[in-house]
Design an enzyme around this catalytic site. Structure first.
Site: not given
Length: 689
Positions: A130, A132, A134, A243, A331, A425, A428, A441, A447
């Site tokens: 299977e 692995k 994360d 699983y 791994k 921006c 905003c 901005c 903002c």
């Protein structure tokens, strides 16, 4: 009524239904919605449009509102909007959730197979392979086919109840299929994870708002799933894969392959990359294939898991204290510092400066996972010619801030369009103007990103030192429109703060008291806390020493400020503009009306360390880096980041970097923290202000 196949969405008015008719329609709608959730989120093959699905869902909400006694906890409508929990309760697992022993070496896989073959008395044993994942490992418990609760792995024996958040994950069924065949109690193990595209979209939103990006999808999933309010989880891109059966009433299947088939039959999502193998060669081929394909998958994997298929053999192999002997993780080698630019987004800082940021496929650099890197400004992006989809080399500048070093050319690959900064921006939608190399901005504190940043900066330890007022709290204060400028902080009551996620009576009072105590700063601290453009701690101290009081500085013009040695035209102009701005003057006036009293700066005298230069390396036990710098600056010295012949002292803490070696090579004196404290105490340790 059948809402599974080509559902009819022409409904009779709710007020024309009796309770019996409503109950029948509610049951049929729930069954239909659960069926279509399964097709969409588990099988990935929807059979109805979003528009039709929404009509079914809205009808169910309408009926449950009209007939509240027909509501149930496992209804699809209960996945979001549940009442927040006061805290995460501890839950004892039905069976231990072991961690896996992991290796990077092929020889360990060979040894694992040999041991299993010896225990089985056979020349070969069947394994299930299977990916692995994360992600965040969880236990999910069903009672009579209905979702009961779910919890984090925690210690393996005990975890935290996150049922309210698990319910928001649409791939997790509230009711199992073929539930008449399910045991009365069933505990299964799964992995909550965040798909890569969802992770990138989430980080993009966070960066644009000036928030800290998650370092990788696993940290994002783990942090989000521990929220107290499910409404903050419901809109996040989370998924789940199952699983393992942990515990069940009645007999378990004899093999792991049968377990996976049974999970799938119950409507639980399993991984379509699982496969069986009985030789080292087949396992190695699987490991190699997934290592090559991992970048193309929509979720993060960091290796493969090898599990013995036969449960009797598993029992014979047994377990260690924290890991089973019948499974092993192989791994992948860590990714090098070359990775892919998934997107380029624009972050808005507290002073309004827009900074392009590269969102990266997570990469390991010196043991640190990096998923974002600064691109500094548009000119830098163009100079390095960085575009979305490029392969790039990442470096950590000064061992802290990741940045894109260069593009790695990939001949024959079609490249994306050249990057350009936005005209508006991203937070905003205000107009953006160019100032030198930077885009800014124009909305100021209107903002939200700038306001959030200013609140965090104002509360920082080196500024007003307001404990418990970090990024998450600042975000909530702005999102809930409780604070529209810095003066509003002083008007917050304990009851206001209690309404924030993560706060109760005690923590709300602590934050309230910390804000109220931050009313009498020294002038240089207050100037730094205001977060003026170009005004760091050094310039704030220069301004405070020159003008002595806040009132004097607010009356000063550009030429008076520019007369201070080391302060340039741009800084002087920005400072005068800030204090002449009516909106800023009004905020300061309101703060004073709320009890703010800014203490005058002591008149500068000849300082005992004037002319000396300090460099700090490593971690100090009794000072933060900013506090240490402030101590020497208050005594007249300078603190710089690099060692040179003009450096007088290098202060060495624990885990120092290369600066100590550089100092020793050119004969600069190195002192430890104890000697540093003696030095500043000898010359009269300045008040913290």
């Amino acid at each position: 009524m059948n809402f599974k196949d080509k559902p009819d969405t022409h409904f009779k008015s709710v007020d024309k239904l009796d309770k019996k008719e409503a109950a029948e329609q509610i049951d049929a709608l729930r069954e239909g919605i659960n069926h279509h959730d399964y097709l969409y989120y588990v099988k990935g093959s929807p059979e109805i449009s979003d528009k039709v699905y929404d009509k079914l869902f809205n009808r169910l909400e309408e009926l449950e509102a009209a007939f509240p006694d027909l509501q149930t906890e496992d209804s699809p409508t209960r996945r979001v909007g549940a009442e927040p929990v006061s805290k995460l309760k501890k839950v004892t697992h039905k069976a231990p959730l072991f961690s896996l022993q992991a290796t990077l070496e092929k020889e360990d896989i060979d040894s694992f197979l040999t041991t299993a073959q010896h225990k089985a008395g056979k020349d070969s044993v069947q394994c299930v392979l299977e990916p692995k994942f994360d992600g965040l490992s969880v236990e999910v418990v069903y009672k009579n086919g209905h979702f009961d609760y779910g919890s984090t792995r925690g210690t393996g024996e005990e975890g935290e109840d996150i049922s309210h958040n698990l319910k928001t994950i649409r791939a997790l069924p509230m009711e199992l299929q073929h539930k008449d065949e399910t045991p009365a109690s069933l505990a299964i193990r799964g992995e909550v994870f965040m798909p890569k595209d969802g992770f990138m979209a989430l980080n993009k939103r966070r960066i644009e708002r000036g928030e800290t990006a998650f370092s990788n999808p696993r940290n994002a999933a783990a942090g989000i799933m521990r929220q107290l309010e499910s409404r903050h989880v419901a809109d996040k891109p989370l998924d789940i894969i199952f699983y393992e059966i942990l515990a069940t009433e009645g007999a378990q299947p004899a093999t792991h392959q049968e377990v996976l088939k049974q999970l799938s039959r119950w409507g639980l999502k399993t991984c379509d990359l699982n496969q069986s193998a009985s030789t080292l060669k087949k396992i190695e081929q699987y490991h190699h294939r997934l290592a090559e394909e991992r970048d193309d998958l929509d979720y993060e994997i960091d290796g493969i898991v090898i599990k013995l298929d036969d449960h009797d053999l598993r029992n014979a192999m047994g377990t260690r204290d924290r890991s089973p002997r019948w499974a092993l993780a192989w791994k992948f080698p860590p990714r090098e510092e070359i990775t892919t630019v998934e997107d380029i987004v624009v972050q808005v800082g507290r002073t309004g400066i827009l900074t392009p940021v590269a969102l990266l496929q997570p990469v390991d650099i010196g043991g640190v996972t990096v998923s974002r890197a600064t691109l500094h400004n548009e000119d830098e992006v163009h100079r390095k010619d960085i575009r979305v989809g490029d392969r790039v080399r990442i470096m950590r500048a000064g061992d802290v801030i990741p940045e894109v070093d260069e593009r790695v050319k990939t001949p024959g690959k079609k490249r994306a369009q050249e990057f350009h900064m936005p005209d508006r921006c991203p937070v905003c939608n205000a107009e953006v103007t160019r100032e030198g190399a930077y885009y800014v901005c124009t909305a100021g504190l209107a903002c939200a990103a700038q306001l959030r940043g200013r609140i965090q900066h104002y509360a920082a330890r080196s500024a007003m030192n307001i404990d418990h007022l970090g990024e998450q709290t600042a975000n909530q204060l702005v999102e809930r429109q409780m604070v529209s400028n810095l003066a509003d902080l002083y008007t917050l009551a304990v009851d206001d703060l209690k309404s924030l996620e993560g706060f109760a009576e005690t923590s709300a009072k602590q934050l309230h008291d910390a804000i109220q105590e931050a009313r009498e700063p020294r002038l240089d601290r207050f100037l730094f806390a205001l977060g003026l453009h170009h005004v760091g701690r050094r310039v704030a101290r220069q301004l405070a020493e020159q003008f002595h009081t806040l009132d004097n500085l607010m009356k000063a013009d550009q030429s008076q400020i520019e007369d201070i040695p080391g302060i340039g035209t741009e800084t002087a102009m920005e400072t005068e503009h800030f204090f002449r701005d009516p909106a800023n003057r009004d905020v300061i006036k309101r703060m004073q009306e709320q009890g703010l009293k800014v203490h005058p700066m002591p008149r500068p005298e000849k300082k005992p360390l004037e002319g000396k230069t300090f460099v700090f390396t490593g971690s100090l036990e009794n000072f933060t880096r900013d506090e240490a710098k402030e101590q020497v600056e208050m005594l007249g010295a300078r603190a710089t980041s690099s060692v040179s012949n003009s450096t007088d002292f290098v202060v060495v803490g624990s885990d120092p970097g290369s600066k100590r070696d550089e100092a020793e090579n050119i004969g600069v004196e190195c002192i430890d923290e104890k000697d540093f404290e003696k030095l500043i105490n000898k010359h009269g340790k300045p008040a913290g202000g």
